[in-house]
Design a protein around this motif. Structure first.
Motif, mmCIF file in Angstrom:
data_model
loop_
_atom_site.group_PDB
_atom_site.id
_atom_site.type_symbol
_atom_site.label_atom_id
_atom_site.label_comp_id
_atom_site.label_asym_id
_atom_site.label_seq_id
_atom_site.Cartn_x
_atom_site.Cartn_y
_atom_site.Cartn_z
ATOM 1 N N ALA A 259 27.684 -25.875 14.874
ATOM 2 C CA ALA A 259 29.006 -25.348 14.869
ATOM 3 C C ALA A 259 29.625 -27.020 14.086
ATOM 4 C CB ALA A 259 29.380 -24.480 16.041
ATOM 5 N N ILE A 260 30.243 -26.824 13.156
ATOM 6 C CA ILE A 260 30.583 -27.895 13.425
ATOM 7 C C ILE A 260 32.295 -28.279 14.111
ATOM 8 C CG2 ILE A 260 32.589 -29.019 11.055
ATOM 9 C CD1 ILE A 260 31.323 -27.289 9.423
ATOM 10 N N SER A 261 31.287 -28.944 14.112
ATOM 11 C CA SER A 261 32.766 -29.782 15.913
ATOM 12 C C SER A 261 32.148 -30.994 16.041
ATOM 13 C CB SER A 261 31.924 -29.323 17.264
ATOM 14 O OG SER A 261 30.533 -29.478 17.292
ATOM 15 N N GLY A 262 32.212 -31.870 17.137
ATOM 16 C CA GLY A 262 33.009 -32.683 17.210
ATOM 17 C C GLY A 262 31.749 -34.395 17.179
ATOM 18 N N LEU A 263 30.387 -33.240 17.344
ATOM 19 C CA LEU A 263 29.290 -33.833 16.854
ATOM 20 C C LEU A 263 29.339 -34.217 15.020
ATOM 21 C CD1 LEU A 263 26.421 -35.383 16.929
ATOM 22 C CD2 LEU A 263 25.612 -32.436 17.021
ATOM 23 N N HIS A 264 29.430 -32.953 15.028
ATOM 24 C CA HIS A 264 28.671 -33.082 12.853
ATOM 25 C C HIS A 264 30.411 -34.122 12.298
ATOM 26 C CE1 HIS A 264 27.618 -29.983 14.398
ATOM 27 N NE2 HIS A 264 26.357 -29.622 13.435
ATOM 28 N N MET A 265 31.895 -33.990 13.211
ATOM 29 C CA MET A 265 32.935 -34.811 12.493
ATOM 30 C C MET A 265 32.548 -35.819 12.890
ATOM 31 S SD MET A 265 35.614 -34.074 11.105
ATOM 32 C CE MET A 265 36.235 -32.280 10.861
ATOM 33 N N GLY A 266 32.141 -36.372 13.697
ATOM 34 C CA GLY A 266 31.834 -37.601 14.348
ATOM 35 C C GLY A 266 30.925 -38.833 13.746
ATOM 36 N N LEU A 267 29.658 -37.703 13.140
ATOM 37 C CA LEU A 267 28.903 -38.926 12.458
ATOM 38 C C LEU A 267 29.408 -38.744 11.611
ATOM 39 C CD1 LEU A 267 25.834 -36.479 14.009
ATOM 40 C CD2 LEU A 267 26.333 -38.999 14.611
ATOM 41 N N LEU A 268 30.345 -38.104 10.928
ATOM 42 C CA LEU A 268 30.448 -37.998 8.712
ATOM 43 C C LEU A 268 31.504 -38.871 8.909
ATOM 44 C CD1 LEU A 268 30.541 -36.545 6.387
ATOM 45 C CD2 LEU A 268 32.665 -35.126 7.429
ATOM 46 N N THR A 269 32.408 -39.097 9.964
ATOM 47 C CA THR A 269 33.336 -39.974 10.003
ATOM 48 C C THR A 269 32.874 -41.307 10.626
ATOM 49 O OG1 THR A 269 34.214 -39.063 12.184
ATOM 50 C CG2 THR A 269 35.218 -38.580 10.366
ATOM 51 N N GLY A 270 32.101 -41.582 11.277
ATOM 52 C CA GLY A 270 31.616 -42.359 11.883
ATOM 53 C C GLY A 270 30.545 -43.052 10.992
ATOM 54 N N PHE A 271 30.468 -42.440 9.805
ATOM 55 C CA PHE A 271 28.894 -42.888 9.478
ATOM 56 C C PHE A 271 30.178 -43.645 7.540
ATOM 57 C CE2 PHE A 271 26.672 -41.950 5.082
ATOM 58 C CZ PHE A 271 25.456 -42.667 4.543
ATOM 59 N N VAL A 272 30.546 -42.819 7.346
ATOM 60 C CA VAL A 272 31.498 -43.487 6.481
ATOM 61 C C VAL A 272 31.813 -44.356 6.798
ATOM 62 C CG1 VAL A 272 33.580 -42.449 5.025
ATOM 63 C CG2 VAL A 272 32.523 -40.815 5.285
ATOM 64 N N PHE A 273 32.722 -44.560 7.874
ATOM 65 C CA PHE A 273 33.516 -45.942 8.115
ATOM 66 C C PHE A 273 32.479 -47.014 8.435
ATOM 67 C CE2 PHE A 273 34.462 -48.828 11.875
ATOM 68 C CZ PHE A 273 35.537 -48.778 11.277
ATOM 69 N N ALA A 274 31.654 -46.792 8.356
ATOM 70 C CA ALA A 274 30.492 -48.195 8.895
ATOM 71 C C ALA A 274 30.250 -48.050 6.864
ATOM 72 C CB ALA A 274 29.064 -47.210 9.623
ATOM 73 N N VAL A 275 29.772 -47.351 6.687
ATOM 74 C CA VAL A 275 29.392 -47.301 4.576
ATOM 75 C C VAL A 275 29.995 -48.059 4.021
ATOM 76 C CG1 VAL A 275 28.917 -46.241 2.872
ATOM 77 C CG2 VAL A 275 27.120 -45.741 4.867
ATOM 78 N N VAL A 276 31.745 -47.652 4.375
ATOM 79 C CA VAL A 276 32.541 -48.307 3.566
ATOM 80 C C VAL A 276 33.003 -49.690 4.410
ATOM 81 C CG1 VAL A 276 35.279 -48.792 3.178
ATOM 82 C CG2 VAL A 276 33.943 -46.314 3.350
ATOM 83 N N ARG A 277 33.289 -50.085 5.561
ATOM 84 C CA ARG A 277 32.944 -50.931 5.817
ATOM 85 C C ARG A 277 32.271 -52.104 5.627
ATOM 86 N NH1 ARG A 277 34.042 -52.751 12.482
ATOM 87 N NH2 ARG A 277 34.914 -54.724 12.430
ATOM 88 N N TYR A 278 31.193 -51.628 5.500
ATOM 89 C CA TYR A 278 29.797 -52.696 5.823
ATOM 90 C C TYR A 278 29.898 -53.345 4.100
ATOM 91 C CZ TYR A 278 28.633 -52.934 11.297
ATOM 92 O OH TYR A 278 28.931 -52.710 12.158
ATOM 93 N N GLY A 279 30.125 -52.046 3.253
ATOM 94 C CA GLY A 279 30.072 -52.319 1.522
ATOM 95 C C GLY A 279 30.999 -53.042 1.656
ATOM 96 N N LEU A 280 32.418 -53.236 2.049
ATOM 97 C CA LEU A 280 33.108 -53.785 1.709
ATOM 98 C C LEU A 280 32.955 -55.646 2.221
ATOM 99 C CD1 LEU A 280 36.475 -51.888 1.807
ATOM 100 C CD2 LEU A 280 35.598 -52.235 0.278
ATOM 101 N N ALA A 281 32.553 -55.642 3.552
ATOM 102 C CA ALA A 281 31.765 -57.137 3.973
ATOM 103 C C ALA A 281 31.267 -57.774 3.416
ATOM 104 C CB ALA A 281 31.852 -56.529 5.307
ATOM 105 N N LEU A 282 30.552 -56.631 2.255
ATOM 106 C CA LEU A 282 29.465 -57.850 1.246
ATOM 107 C C LEU A 282 30.137 -58.081 -0.297
ATOM 108 C CD1 LEU A 282 26.529 -54.921 0.812
ATOM 109 C CD2 LEU A 282 26.720 -56.451 2.262
#
Length: 688
Positions: A259-282
């Motif tokens: 079921a698409i719930s807190g785990l999936h939404m958290g993993l998805l948004t957390g992964f996007v947040f990390a990729v964008v943040r560390y990508g911009l840091a480069l």
């Protein structure tokens, strides 16, 4: 001393707001008679008067008054929501043509394809009496099966009003359907015809069409159960999942991964947040001039909103998005993302938006897990975990998270589903990390490569992880004693347990440990709970008598829905034919006799058996699955009477009297069951 204790709570009062709000909502849903407008007006006037008097009340006692006001507001919100979603409900059994537009596709518990239709047209039923939405299960071989969102279909089928509880006090599907907007449910075994292809779709229909198109493409690229799992994760479409796979995931306590719930939404948004943040840091020019952390939070929020829309926006996903959105907004405001206050704000939003969610297992389990995780990690903050070797910290974090979330949700899962997974912690420990480090990132990669026609790369990376999770579920479910079953708890158990645990976490001071005593009380009440001695299905076709071996059913087939629920709530689910082979009833053709003390209950099936019956056949209570027009010298529940009362539960009192409770008496008279007037009381039969 009381004033000091109340003053000590001032720093955490926001966290109590959803508790007070929930108490008001819970009060509304617990009523057996719909609160009238006059009563709500009086309550509103009292709340307004208390608000005006608030400045004159001592500072220490103001939160108590505010709690009363907020609880009243909660009851008012639930009442408003109940009236706002009101729509026509079919009040008879219908057979004829059904026409409507496809707005959802899923599968029933029997694995049949199920279509939800709006813009419904029924033969010889006026538009103002026609349900806004109906749900039809499709059986048999179909010449047309390419069901697409927005397609207008026509079929000949059966429709009925949403069914009441399978037993008094059981799950109320009528209420569930009322808030889903479903006015009728049914099935067809006839060919389903397409009247019109999808017309110019609105925005929601376009998203639904995109959702189903992605689901089909994923399952074509990744055949089998893994593809159906991937489609469920990426779009929320679980129509491809088989019942065996779902049962294995439940037995391993891994169904939450589906079921698409807190785990999936958290993993998805957390992964996007990390990729964008560390990508911009480069990029030094960007990292030194722009707030990369806030940019990453905005992009993650947009991605989460799109995921919510794509997944169909069910209650669990909406709740997960609200919680993630609160955390990301906290990042934008420079606040700590995961706090009890953030969880409280998310709970307030959900309860105001959809107060009916309070009664569902999704709301209870997701917030139980989140609150427990925040509380435990807050307590561990000063535990000097930094002294552990660096490589052990992620392992310890996953272990603690799985343990805490599992323990927090276990009572609610057991209460709603009557099942406890013995190896669920192990299964989660070897599955959840893979979901975070492989499956969800691969899903994001597939989505990014989709416009280039290279989504297969992400899906290829995703597939081994999904197959591993399914393997873990199947292996775990196959272990001896993988699960145990518990009886359905008395109605007071979950409210007492929830309030006790919230008190333990939220109250400031030593009095918080009183929550442990009340939690123990809840488990004692649960352990001492009893089940009805005899149950009768709402169509009179099945009875079940509780005996030393368990519940004995009156027949091995037929009425399987009621039979399954009774046996699950007994905490002893077995196949219906096994329960029918027990010796608790006597069968003579189509006449079944059961004894409760000195009371004889006779159940008769079929017109022929009823016509041959002399008087009551020696029965004190006669159950008939036909319309009985003969006056008989006993208490009779025929099909007409059972349609009015719903399912029955019978028990002996301490004095040997027979107590008969109906589903209608327990559920009361509410908008979702179409009943008005004062609620009925249980019937007490005495020989004196």
């Amino acid at each position: 001393m009381v004033e000091d204790a109340l003053l000590a709570q001032r720093g955490g009062l926001l966290c109590w707001v959803p508790v007070w709000l929930g108490l008001g909502i819970g009060w509304y849903f617990a009523q057996r008679q719909e609160p009238g407008d006059a009563g709500l007006a009086i309550g509103g006037a009292v709340a307004f008067a208390l608000l005006l008097a608030l400045p004159r009340i001592g500072v220490a006692y103001r939160p108590v008054v505010l709690a009363i006001i907020i609880a009243m507001i909660g009851a008012g919100i639930a009442k408003y929501r109940s009236e706002a979603v009101g729509a026509p409900v079919l009040n008879f059994r219908y057979y004829g043509t059904i026409e409507g537009r496809v707005v959802n596709i899923d599968r029933s518990a029997s694995d049949a394809l199920r279509l939800t239709l709006d813009r419904v047209v029924l033969d010889r039923i006026a538009p103002h009496r026609t349900p806004a939405r109906v749900r039809v299960s499709v059986h048999g071989d179909q010449p047309f099966s390419d069901y697409r969102p927005g397609t207008v279909l026509m079929m000949t089928g059966h429709l009925s009003p949403p069914a009441g509880p399978a037993e008094p006090g059981g799950f109320d599907f009528q209420r569930h359907a009322w808030f889903l907007g479903l006015g009728a449910v049914g099935y067809t075994r006839n060919p389903v015809l397409r009247l019109a292809a999808p017309a110019a779709p609105d925005a929601m229909m376009r998203i639904f069409a995109l959702r189903m198109a992605i689901s089909r493409a994923v399952q074509e690229a990744m055949p089998g159960e893994a593809g159906a799992f991937a489609a469920a994760l990426m779009t929320g479409d679980r129509s491809g999942m088989g019942q065996d796979g779902l049962a294995a995931l439940r037995a391993a306590n891994l169904a939450h991964l589906l079921a698409i719930s807190g785990l999936h939404m958290g993993l998805l948004t957390g992964f996007v947040f990390a990729v964008v943040r560390y990508g911009l840091a480069l990029v030094p020019a960007v990292a030194l001039r722009l707030p990369t952390k806030k940019i990453a939070a905005v992009i993650a929020l947009i991605v989460g909103a799109f995921y919510l829309a794509l997944s169909g926006g069910n209650v669990a996903t909406e709740r997960a998005f609200v919680m993630v959105a609160v955390m990301l907004v906290a990042v934008l405001l420079g606040r700590r993302a995961l706090t009890l206050r953030g969880v409280a704000i998310a709970a307030i939003i959900v309860l105001v938006w959809q107060p009916e969610a309070l009664t569902g297992p999704g709301f209870q389990m997701s917030f139980a897990a989140t609150i427990a995780l925040v509380a435990v990690f807050r307590a561990l903050r000063g535990a000097k975990l930094h002294r552990l070797p660096r490589w052990t910290r992620p392992v310890m974090s996953v272990f603690v998270s799985s343990l805490v979330a599992g323990l927090a949700t276990a009572p609610y899962a057991a209460a709603h589903f009557n099942i406890m997974s013995h190896y669920g912690l192990i299964a989660n420990l070897i599955s959840v990390p893979l979901m975070g480090v492989l499956v969800m990132p691969a899903a994001v990669l597939a989505a990014c490569l989709w416009p280039l026609g290279l989504a297969w790369i992400g899906l290829a990376v995703m597939e081994p992880g999904l197959r591993w999770i399914l393997f873990v579920a199947q292996t775990t479910a196959a272990q001896p004693n993988a699960v145990s079953h518990v009886i359905a708890p008395p109605g007071a158990v979950l409210p007492i347990l929830t309030l006790a645990l919230l008190w333990l976490i939220l109250w400031q001071g030593r009095a918080r440990f009183a929550g442990l005593a009340f939690a123990a009380l809840a488990f004692v009440i649960w352990q001492q709970g009893t089940r009805p001695a005899l149950l009768v299905a709402d169509d009179g076709g099945l009875i079940g008598v509780l005996g030393p071996e368990g519940r004995s059913l009156s027949k091995p087939t037929g009425g399987s829905f009621s039979a399954g629920i009774w046996l699950e709530n007994d905490g002893a689910p077995v196949a219906q034919d096994i329960a029918a082979a027990r010796g608790g009833v006597q069968r003579d053709g189509r006449v079944v006799t059961a004894m409760l003390g000195e009371w004889r209950i006779v159940q008769v099936s079929g017109k022929t058996a009823l016509a041959a019956l002399q008087g009551c056949g020696g029965a004190d209570v006669l159950i008939v699955n036909q319309v009985d027009e003969v006056a008989r010298p006993c208490h009779v529940y025929d099909l007409t009477g059972l349609r009015r009362t719903g399912a029955l539960a019978m028990d002996l009192t301490a004095t040997g009297d027979l107590r008969i409770e109906t589903s209608r008496a327990r559920a009361g008279n509410r908008p979702w069951n179409g009943r008005t007037g004062p609620p009925e009381a249980a019937l007490l039969l005495s020989r004196q």
